[in-house]
Design an enzyme around this catalytic site. Structure first.
Site, PDB file in Angstrom:
ATOM      1  N   ARG A  38       0.850  -1.146  -0.040  1.00  0.00           N
ATOM      2  CA  ARG A  38       0.018  -0.174   0.066  1.00  0.00           C
ATOM      3  C   ARG A  38       0.736   1.151   0.136  1.00  0.00           C
ATOM      4  O   ARG A  38       0.431   2.371  -0.402  1.00  0.00           O
ATOM      5  CB  ARG A  38      -0.927  -0.012   1.289  1.00  0.00           C
ATOM      6  CG  ARG A  38      -2.176  -0.831   1.025  1.00  0.00           C
ATOM      7  CD  ARG A  38      -3.051  -0.796   2.102  1.00  0.00           C
ATOM      8  NE  ARG A  38      -4.307  -1.360   1.836  1.00  0.00           N
ATOM      9  CZ  ARG A  38      -5.378  -1.749   2.473  1.00  0.00           C
ATOM     10  NH1 ARG A  38      -5.285  -1.279   3.908  1.00  0.00           N
ATOM     11  NH2 ARG A  38      -6.426  -2.185   2.385  1.00  0.00           N
ATOM     12  N   LYS A 199     -17.407 -17.880   3.253  1.00  0.00           N
ATOM     13  CA  LYS A 199     -19.097 -17.882   3.365  1.00  0.00           C
ATOM     14  C   LYS A 199     -19.864 -17.097   2.289  1.00  0.00           C
ATOM     15  O   LYS A 199     -19.499 -15.875   2.132  1.00  0.00           O
ATOM     16  CB  LYS A 199     -18.995 -17.262   4.678  1.00  0.00           C
ATOM     17  CG  LYS A 199     -18.697 -18.083   5.949  1.00  0.00           C
ATOM     18  CD  LYS A 199     -18.746 -17.464   7.346  1.00  0.00           C
ATOM     19  CE  LYS A 199     -18.583 -18.246   8.191  1.00  0.00           C
ATOM     20  NZ  LYS A 199     -18.948 -17.832   9.641  1.00  0.00           N
ATOM     21  N   GLY A 356      -8.347  -8.823   0.427  1.00  0.00           N
ATOM     22  CA  GLY A 356      -7.145  -9.358   0.789  1.00  0.00           C
ATOM     23  C   GLY A 356      -6.642 -10.713   0.618  1.00  0.00           C
ATOM     24  O   GLY A 356      -5.479 -10.819   0.406  1.00  0.00           O
ATOM     25  N   GLY A 379     -12.560  -3.850   2.087  1.00  0.00           N
ATOM     26  CA  GLY A 379     -13.825  -3.842   2.005  1.00  0.00           C
ATOM     27  C   GLY A 379     -14.614  -2.691   1.064  1.00  0.00           C
ATOM     28  O   GLY A 379     -15.478  -3.040   0.549  1.00  0.00           O
TER      29      GLY A 379
END
Ligand code: 3PG
Ligand code: MG
Length: 398
Positions: A38, A199, A356, A379
């Site tokens: 980053r 999930k 990620g 996110g």
């Protein structure tokens, strides 16, 4: 780039104070940055502004501090890491507003780079309080946002400031928006999406949005089991959200209505336990033993995923196909990633990946550099895939 003001529109910045929102929320262990990606991503924007004589003031958050300032969430060690990446000194001010900030800025020379302490040490940051935004704005003439990965937050430093100062997208933000536009905004068709991960529950909105936008949706990882079970396949002891059978069915119905093909595993690599080197075998998806766990998709499924990649003009990827952290359950993810990388290198595919785990999986496969674009956002990338407007991006629109 259409739609956004970028550094190309910023004009003369020499001697001007430019507040640059960056994402320095990097992994740190024992005080050392373990992955500087980053920092590397925002280096071009910092270098460009500095070279043009701006006073470059970096705003960033680190972690999720709850109770004000603490050493644990201090950005000070990251100022040093940023200096290493930039190959030039980076000053540090122990507060992002008030006298400490103002004094540090007053001491800057043209071209200097200064990092302010964690914006989240002030509760007003996350509340996007106008009075706090005003305090931040007091140290700048111009605002540049280069933190796509924090753009899903409507915070003072990611959203509020853009209302207060002339605002521009930094080079990384620009590259990210460009790549995302190619990925789902206005993509070359057919578009194939690969979605994996553990999930369904965390990706319902994402799947609902994708089936309306893409031509084929490959579902892998643990979440595929929920779809298989909903369809009546016995998945043995595999990770499975049985209570989401109705949701999975609904997603498949919406896909059929939208003309989106859903590709579920045809075979799986099963083991009795989830640990490195556990004995495993590949079985047809209808033959998963009652005491077996599906930990990866099998070779037949990989072949069909690769066939879809061959047909695709655009690939959007979020989430691994199997439990890639542990060998040999990384095989399908690595094989498909290598195939997508090869098609991209041949100029036949636009490949955009993010999240990620996805970045870790592509790095593990050694192909992250071959993809058209790999987002470092977690996110924010998910919310973008869900089709949600990102406050930090919306506010930059012309
Ligand atoms: C991230 O690490 O995904 C971004 O820096 C945003 O951090 P947050 O989820 O704590 O807002
Ligand atoms: Mg996060």
């Amino acid at each position: 780039m259409a739609g956004f003001k970028t550094l190309d529109d910023i004009g003369a910045v020499s001697g001007r104070r430019v507040l640059v929102r960056v994402d320095l929320n990097v992994p740190v262990a024992d005080g050392k940055v373990t992955d500087a990606t980053r920092i590397e991503r925002v280096a071009p924007t910092i270098a460009e502004l500095s070279k043009k004589g701006a006073k470059v003031i970096l705003l960033a958050h680190f972690g999720r501090p709850k109770d004000g300032p603490s050493a644990e969430f201090s950005l000070e060690p990251i100022a040093r890491a940023t200096a290493d990446v930039l190959g030039r000194p980076v000053g540090f001010a122990s507060d992002c507003v008030g006298d400490k900030a103002a004094d540090a800025v007053a001491a800057m020379k043209d071209g200097d780079v200064l990092l302010f302490e964690n914006t989240r040490f002030h509760k007003a940051e996350e509340k996007n309080e106008p009075a706090f935004t005003e305090q931040l704005a007091a140290n700048g003439d111009i605002y540049v946002n280069d933190a796509f990965s924090a753009a899903h937050r409507a915070h003072a430093s990611t959203e509020g400031l853009a209302h207060r100062l002339p605002a521009y997208a930094g080079r990384t933000m620009q590259a990210e928006l460009d790549a995302l536009e190619k990925g789902l905004g206005n993509p070359a068709r057919p578009v194939v999406a690969i979605v994996g991960g553990a999930k369904v529950s965390s990706k319902i909105d994402l799947l609902m949005n994708l089936v309306k936008k893409v031509d084929a949706l490959v579902i892998g990882g643990g979440m595929a089991n929920t779809f298989l079970a909903a369809r009546g396949t016995d998945v043995g002891k595999s990770l499975c959200e049985h209570d989401l059978a109705g949701t999975a069915k609904q997603i498949m119905i919406e896909a059929a209505e939208a003309g989106c093909a859903v590709i579920l595993p045809a075979d799986g690599v099963v083991a009795k336990e989830f640990k490195a080197g556990a004995p495993s075998e590949t079985v047809a998806i209808s033959d998963v033993p009652a005491d077996g766990m599906i930990l990866d998709v099998g070779a037949k499924t990989v072949q069909s995923v690769n066939d879809w990649i061959d047909r695709a003009a655009t690939l959007v990827w979020n989430g691994p196909l199997g439990a890639f952290e542990i060998a040999p359950f990384d095989r399908a993810t690595v094989a498909a990633a290598k195939h997508a990388a090869a098609r991209t290198r041949q100029g036949k595919l636009v490949s955009v990946a993010g999240g990620g785990d996805t970045v870790a999986a592509l790095n593990h496969a050694g192909v992250a550099d071959d993809f058209t674009y790999v987002s470092t956002a977690g996110g924010a990338f998910l919310e973008w895939m869900e089709g949600k407007p990102l406050p930090g991006v919306e506010v930059l629109k012309r």
